[in-house]
Scaffold this motif. Structure first.
Motif, PDB file in Angstrom:
ATOM      1  N   THR A 123       0.854  -1.189   0.000  1.00 62.16           N
ATOM      2  CA  THR A 123       0.000   0.000   0.000  1.00 62.16           C
ATOM      3  C   THR A 123       0.885   1.232   0.000  1.00 62.16           C
ATOM      4  O   THR A 123       1.911   1.271   0.686  1.00 62.16           O
ATOM      5  CB  THR A 123      -0.904   0.042   1.249  1.00 62.16           C
ATOM      6  N   VAL A 124       0.495   2.233  -0.775  1.00 64.37           N
ATOM      7  CA  VAL A 124       1.189   3.522  -0.760  1.00 64.37           C
ATOM      8  C   VAL A 124       0.156   4.605  -0.499  1.00 64.37           C
ATOM      9  O   VAL A 124      -0.836   4.715  -1.230  1.00 64.37           O
ATOM     10  CB  VAL A 124       1.921   3.799  -2.084  1.00 64.37           C
ATOM     11  N   LEU A 125       0.384   5.389   0.550  1.00 63.42           N
ATOM     12  CA  LEU A 125      -0.486   6.520   0.853  1.00 63.42           C
ATOM     13  C   LEU A 125       0.199   7.817   0.450  1.00 63.42           C
ATOM     14  O   LEU A 125       1.398   7.990   0.659  1.00 63.42           O
ATOM     15  CB  LEU A 125      -0.800   6.582   2.347  1.00 63.42           C
ATOM     16  N   GLN A 126      -0.586   8.716  -0.121  1.00 63.09           N
ATOM     17  CA  GLN A 126      -0.109  10.069  -0.414  1.00 63.09           C
ATOM     18  C   GLN A 126      -0.784  11.016   0.566  1.00 63.09           C
ATOM     19  O   GLN A 126      -2.011  11.039   0.679  1.00 63.09           O
ATOM     20  CB  GLN A 126      -0.461  10.473  -1.839  1.00 63.09           C
ATOM     21  N   VAL A 139       4.899   4.124   2.515  1.00 69.06           N
ATOM     22  CA  VAL A 139       4.994   2.883   1.753  1.00 69.06           C
ATOM     23  C   VAL A 139       4.907   1.731   2.738  1.00 69.06           C
ATOM     24  O   VAL A 139       5.691   1.657   3.691  1.00 69.06           O
ATOM     25  CB  VAL A 139       6.326   2.826   0.974  1.00 69.06           C
ATOM     26  N   VAL A 140       3.958   0.807   2.517  1.00 73.68           N
ATOM     27  CA  VAL A 140       3.717  -0.289   3.452  1.00 73.68           C
ATOM     28  C   VAL A 140       3.782  -1.622   2.723  1.00 73.68           C
ATOM     29  O   VAL A 140       3.195  -1.782   1.646  1.00 73.68           O
ATOM     30  CB  VAL A 140       2.329  -0.150   4.116  1.00 73.68           C
ATOM     31  N   SER A 141       4.493  -2.582   3.308  1.00 73.28           N
ATOM     32  CA  SER A 141       4.584  -3.922   2.729  1.00 73.28           C
ATOM     33  C   SER A 141       5.095  -4.904   3.776  1.00 73.28           C
ATOM     34  O   SER A 141       6.058  -4.613   4.484  1.00 73.28           O
ATOM     35  CB  SER A 141       5.533  -3.924   1.522  1.00 73.28           C
ATOM     36  N   PHE A 165      -2.354  -0.538   9.048  1.00 76.67           N
ATOM     37  CA  PHE A 165      -2.084  -1.557   8.034  1.00 76.67           C
ATOM     38  C   PHE A 165      -1.290  -2.727   8.608  1.00 76.67           C
ATOM     39  O   PHE A 165      -0.766  -3.554   7.854  1.00 76.67           O
ATOM     40  CB  PHE A 165      -1.320  -0.933   6.863  1.00 76.67           C
ATOM     41  N   GLY A 166      -1.180  -2.790   9.932  1.00 77.42           N
ATOM     42  CA  GLY A 166      -0.458  -3.881  10.579  1.00 77.42           C
ATOM     43  C   GLY A 166       1.033  -3.820  10.371  1.00 77.42           C
ATOM     44  O   GLY A 166       1.698  -4.864  10.308  1.00 77.42           O
ATOM     45  N   ALA A 167       1.587  -2.604  10.269  1.00 76.39           N
ATOM     46  CA  ALA A 167       3.014  -2.457   9.989  1.00 76.39           C
ATOM     47  C   ALA A 167       3.675  -1.526  10.990  1.00 76.39           C
ATOM     48  O   ALA A 167       3.021  -0.714  11.641  1.00 76.39           O
ATOM     49  CB  ALA A 167       3.217  -1.921   8.565  1.00 76.39           C
ATOM     50  N   GLY A 222       9.577  -4.640   3.664  1.00 75.92           N
ATOM     51  CA  GLY A 222       8.770  -5.820   3.422  1.00 75.92           C
ATOM     52  C   GLY A 222       9.189  -6.480   2.129  1.00 75.92           C
ATOM     53  O   GLY A 222      10.369  -6.762   1.905  1.00 75.92           O
ATOM     54  N   GLY A 223       8.231  -6.687   1.238  1.00 78.66           N
ATOM     55  CA  GLY A 223       8.541  -7.304  -0.049  1.00 78.66           C
ATOM     56  C   GLY A 223       8.886  -6.310  -1.129  1.00 78.66           C
ATOM     57  O   GLY A 223       9.045  -6.688  -2.300  1.00 78.66           O
ATOM     58  N   LEU A 224       9.025  -5.036  -0.780  1.00 79.87           N
ATOM     59  CA  LEU A 224       9.330  -3.995  -1.757  1.00 79.87           C
ATOM     60  C   LEU A 224      10.770  -3.521  -1.620  1.00 79.87           C
ATOM     61  O   LEU A 224      11.395  -3.660  -0.569  1.00 79.87           O
ATOM     62  CB  LEU A 224       8.402  -2.789  -1.564  1.00 79.87           C
ATOM     63  N   THR A 225      11.287  -2.949  -2.703  1.00 75.76           N
ATOM     64  CA  THR A 225      12.624  -2.360  -2.690  1.00 75.76           C
ATOM     65  C   THR A 225      12.533  -0.915  -3.140  1.00 75.76           C
ATOM     66  O   THR A 225      12.053  -0.619  -4.239  1.00 75.76           O
ATOM     67  CB  THR A 225      13.581  -3.122  -3.628  1.00 75.76           C
TER      68      THR A 225
END
Length: 407
Positions: A123-126, A139-141, A165-167, A222-225
């Motif tokens: 998830t990406v919030l602006q 940025v959440v992952s 978001f549980g992060a 998380g799973g993002l770079t």
């Protein structure tokens, strides 16, 4: 209060396109410097309303302003405007006061989810601050999160939203040393387990606190770079971040303009401050530089760097890259989903400066600049850790337009 409207309620009404008039009762110079952008606005100083009241002339004054009801009266903190709203109501006009005035408007902060290409848990919030056009991102992952360009005024918001978001926050990132707003980098890091991240070049700008310094690095969330892209131009240390097909373009490329190149203090001035050379004590007891050169020195060089950055590192990305900028202004268009984003091929067509050759670009960008953000040198000093201010002072330093763009 029954006859008051909160700043967030006003924002929502304006976004829905409701008909109303924003009546600003501050002095003209305050209004022209910074005001709420609405389709219907009016400006008349509080003193004129007080004078009209003495002469029983409020109805005539209101008629002369062609006010479309309802009317929302605005002043710095909601005090004078409350009296004006009451005068208008006594004259039969549907009027309300903006609670907390422009200070309240500056505290509005709205989050929207960006479209992503992934079907996973990313998830990406602006975040939009409508009073200044500042944009930040979360940025959440995979149970981890990173906030990009956090604002100090909203430092507690990012961890709270990540938790939704549980992060947990892993990184708090500044793309550069900001000159238009006070960064929340250290406040976020101090309040969480997040690591403060700045571009390597911030060290040479005079950075005086510990942080992870990156240049061309990759940060796993998380799973993002998050891929760092050194992008000098707006400032020498400017670093953009790309994740998937989304480019966080900060103050390098906006949806309808580019970042100005004249807000970076010279390295020489920073080194002078460290040595005490070339400084005097101001009446407030703080040091002031004797360097006679204007703050815009170096703008041509940075403008040339910006041209190279744009044409060799940004515009070479795929056309479908989603540009997520660091700032917007009143006329910046939104997507249908309400976010301020656009594909790179669309931005390329929307920014005429991108078609100029290097020489034309430098001349246009370095010489035709809007007024600088208010208190920008103090803000830079705070963001470098050279100067310490309390929360209220930080909030007041950044009130007003950011003026970071060239169009």
């Amino acid at each position: 209060m029954e006859n008051a409207l909160s700043a967030r309620e006003l924002y929502d009404r304006l976004q829905r396109g409701e008909s109303l008039t924003v009546l600003d009762v501050r002095n003209r110079d305050e209004y022209e410097t910074w005001h709420i952008d609405a389709e219907n606005t009016a400006q008349t100083p509080y003193a004129e309303f007080m004078s009209a009241k003495v002469k029983d002339g409020i109805p005539d004054l209101a008629d002369s302003l062609n006010l479309e009801e309802p009317v929302v009266a605005v002043c710095p903190r909601g005090e004078a405007s409350d009296q004006v709203a009451e005068m208008l109501r006594e004259s039969g006009i549907d009027a309300r006061n903006l609670a907390d005035g422009m200070d309240g408007w500056a505290r509005v902060y709205v989050a929207r989810e960006l479209p992503t290409e992934s079907e996973g848990d990313e998830t990406v919030l602006q975040y939009e601050r409508p009073s200044s056009g500042c944009l930040s991102y979360l940025v959440v992952s995979g149970g981890e999160a990173a906030v990009i360009d956090p604002l100090r005024a909203f430092a507690d918001r990012y961890a709270e939203d990540a938790c939704e978001f549980g992060a947990e926050l892993k990184y708090a990132i500044d793309t550069h040393v900001h000159a238009d707003h006070v960064s929340g980098l250290r406040e976020v890091a101090d309040a969480t387990d997040a690591e403060a991240v700045l571009p390597e070049g911030a060290r040479h700008r005079g950075l005086s606190f510990d942080a992870k310094l990156v240049v061309g690095d990759e940060l796993a969330v998380g799973g993002l770079t998050l891929v760092a892209i050194h992008a000098p131009g707006h400032t020498s240390e400017m670093t953009l971040f790309r994740v998937g097909n989304t480019l966080f373009s900060a103050d390098t490329l906006f949806l309808d303009g580019i970042g100005r190149p004249d807000l970076e203090r010279e390295t020489r001035r920073v080194s002078q401050r460290a040595s005490g050379e070339g400084e005097t004590e101001s009446p407030s007891g703080e040091t002031a530089s004797n360097d006679p050169r204007p703050a815009s020195d170096g703008a041509n060089e940075l403008a040339a760097d910006l041209h190279e950055t744009l044409h060799e590192r940004v515009l070479t990305l795929p056309d479908e890259t989603l540009v997520a900028p660091g700032h917007v202004h009143a006329e910046t268009p939104r997507r249908e989903d309400g976010t301020f984003t656009a594909q790179l091929d669309s931005v390329r067509e929307s920014v005429p400066l991108l078609s100029l050759d290097r020489e034309e670009f430098v001349a246009r960008v370095a010489d035709d600049l809007p007024p600088r953000p208010a208190n920008y040198e103090d803000i830079v000093a705070v963001n470098l850790g050279e100067k310490s201010v309390d929360g209220e002072t930080a909030f007041e330093l950044e009130l007003g337009p950011n003026n970071c763009a060239v169009q």
